[in-house]
Design an enzyme around this catalytic site. Structure first.
Site, PDB file in Angstrom:
ATOM      1  N   THR A   3      38.936  37.859  38.132  1.00 21.60           N
ATOM      2  CA  THR A   3      39.582  36.702  37.496  1.00 21.60           C
ATOM      3  C   THR A   3      38.938  36.262  36.195  1.00 21.60           C
ATOM      4  O   THR A   3      39.585  35.598  35.381  1.00 21.60           O
ATOM      5  CB  THR A   3      39.606  35.506  38.468  1.00 21.60           C
ATOM      6  OG1 THR A   3      38.274  35.241  38.914  1.00 21.60           O
ATOM      7  CG2 THR A   3      40.497  35.783  39.666  1.00 21.60           C
ATOM      8  N   SER A  37      29.692  35.093  36.010  1.00 17.84           N
ATOM      9  CA  SER A  37      30.369  36.120  35.219  1.00 17.84           C
ATOM     10  C   SER A  37      31.112  35.512  34.036  1.00 17.84           C
ATOM     11  O   SER A  37      31.019  36.004  32.907  1.00 17.84           O
ATOM     12  CB  SER A  37      31.353  36.896  36.102  1.00 17.84           C
ATOM     13  OG  SER A  37      32.125  37.789  35.331  1.00 17.84           O
ATOM     14  N   GLU A  39      33.201  38.049  44.415  1.00 16.90           N
ATOM     15  CA  GLU A  39      34.661  38.052  44.337  1.00 16.90           C
ATOM     16  C   GLU A  39      35.215  39.449  44.583  1.00 16.90           C
ATOM     17  O   GLU A  39      36.174  39.631  45.342  1.00 16.90           O
ATOM     18  CB  GLU A  39      35.133  37.544  42.969  1.00 16.90           C
ATOM     19  CG  GLU A  39      36.646  37.604  42.792  1.00 16.90           C
ATOM     20  CD  GLU A  39      37.093  37.281  41.376  1.00 16.90           C
ATOM     21  OE1 GLU A  39      38.104  37.866  40.936  1.00 16.90           O
ATOM     22  OE2 GLU A  39      36.442  36.447  40.718  1.00 16.90           O
TER      23      GLU A  39
END
Length: 276
Positions: free
Chosen positions: A158, A215, A122
């Protein structure tokens, strides 16, 4: 022993969307793992012939390709389109947003700070949209070693914890003339973390289900471990140990955003078989 699921857990909007997109394109490949869950990726391969290309070189000319939920670097997207196959974008909209912010703020002359793991797909994708200085950090200590200009824009991965993001922001604000702060942490992350925290406070043992590379699942494990020392992070029912549950009264269950319901149900079923 009682088993209780967290009030919020498992598949988030972005993952549900990506799985649906992949299922609607049987025979396509994904550039990198679609989500961080090996068992679900194997199911997509078995049931829908959705293959995995680990690099651009592995994508065949003219092959329909689904872009993973985490997104890909901007230059990789350009090269992928040059291969001539259909490109189906399953990037989570909550990931697309920081990409757009970084591109816009960078073009306006801001130094970019991203609170996140530089090695995470990401973050690699988000960083690629910067046209000027861009830095990914995981702590105030790392941040303190940077030489930033007066105008700074900051976004977050995020799936990060808001408390840790606040530390980054609080360090930057008194040290720079202008700091633009964007809250890009996904609401589903907040909800799952709050629910896991509430359950872990009451549970004797916690099982956190999700990919070892995920994550957000690792964040859930860290949170649960703070409140319930007997917390275990597993991907599948094969990792369960009966001894974990001996003498326990309440087993709490939570799961990362890339964990499908069928895996959660398998694990709960296996725990019930222990008859502790």
């Amino acid at each position: 022993m009682e088993i209780e699921l967290a009030k919020s857990y498992g598949f988030c909007f972005g993952v549900k969307r990506a799985i649906k997109i992949a299922e609607e394109h049987p025979g396509a490949s994904t550039l990198g793992p679609l989500i961080h869950n090996n068992m679900e990726i194997a199911r997509l391969k078995k049931d829908f012939n959705v293959s995995l290309a680990n690099s651009l070189e592995e994508v065949k000319e003219g092959q329909a390709t689904v872009i993973r939920t985490h997104g890909i670097p901007k230059n990789d997207l350009k090269k992928l389109k040059e291969k001539g196959g259909e490109v189906i974008d399953a990037t989570c909209p909550f990931v697309t947003k920081p990409q757009q912010i970084v591109e816009e703020m960078s073009e306006e002359g801001y130094d970019i700070v991203i609170f996140g793991d530089v090695n995470h797909p990401e973050i690699k994708g988000v960083m690629s949209y910067a046209t000027g200085p861009v830095h990914a950090v995981l702590s105030v200590e790392e941040l303190s070693r940077l030489h930033l200009r007066e105008r700074v824009a900051v976004v977050a991965q995020t799936t990060r914890k808001i408390e840790e993001y606040n530390k980054i922001v609080n360090y930057l604000v008194p040290r720079h003339k202008e700091v633009r702060v964007f809250n890009t942490i996904c609401n589903a992350t907040f909800e799952n973390q709050d629910a896991a925290r509430e359950l872990a406070r009451r549970a004797d043992v916690m099982v956190v289900i999700g990919g070892k590379q995920s994550s957000n699942t690792k964040q859930l494990y860290t949170i649960c471990k703070q409140y319930c020392p007997d917390t275990y992070h597993i991907e599948s029912k094969e990792e369960l140990e009966p001894a974990w549950f001996a003498g326990k009264k309440l087993c709490g269950i939570t799961a990362g955003a890339s964990t499908p319901e069928w895996i959660i149900e398998e694990i709960i079923g296996k725990i019930r078989e222990f008859k502790v």
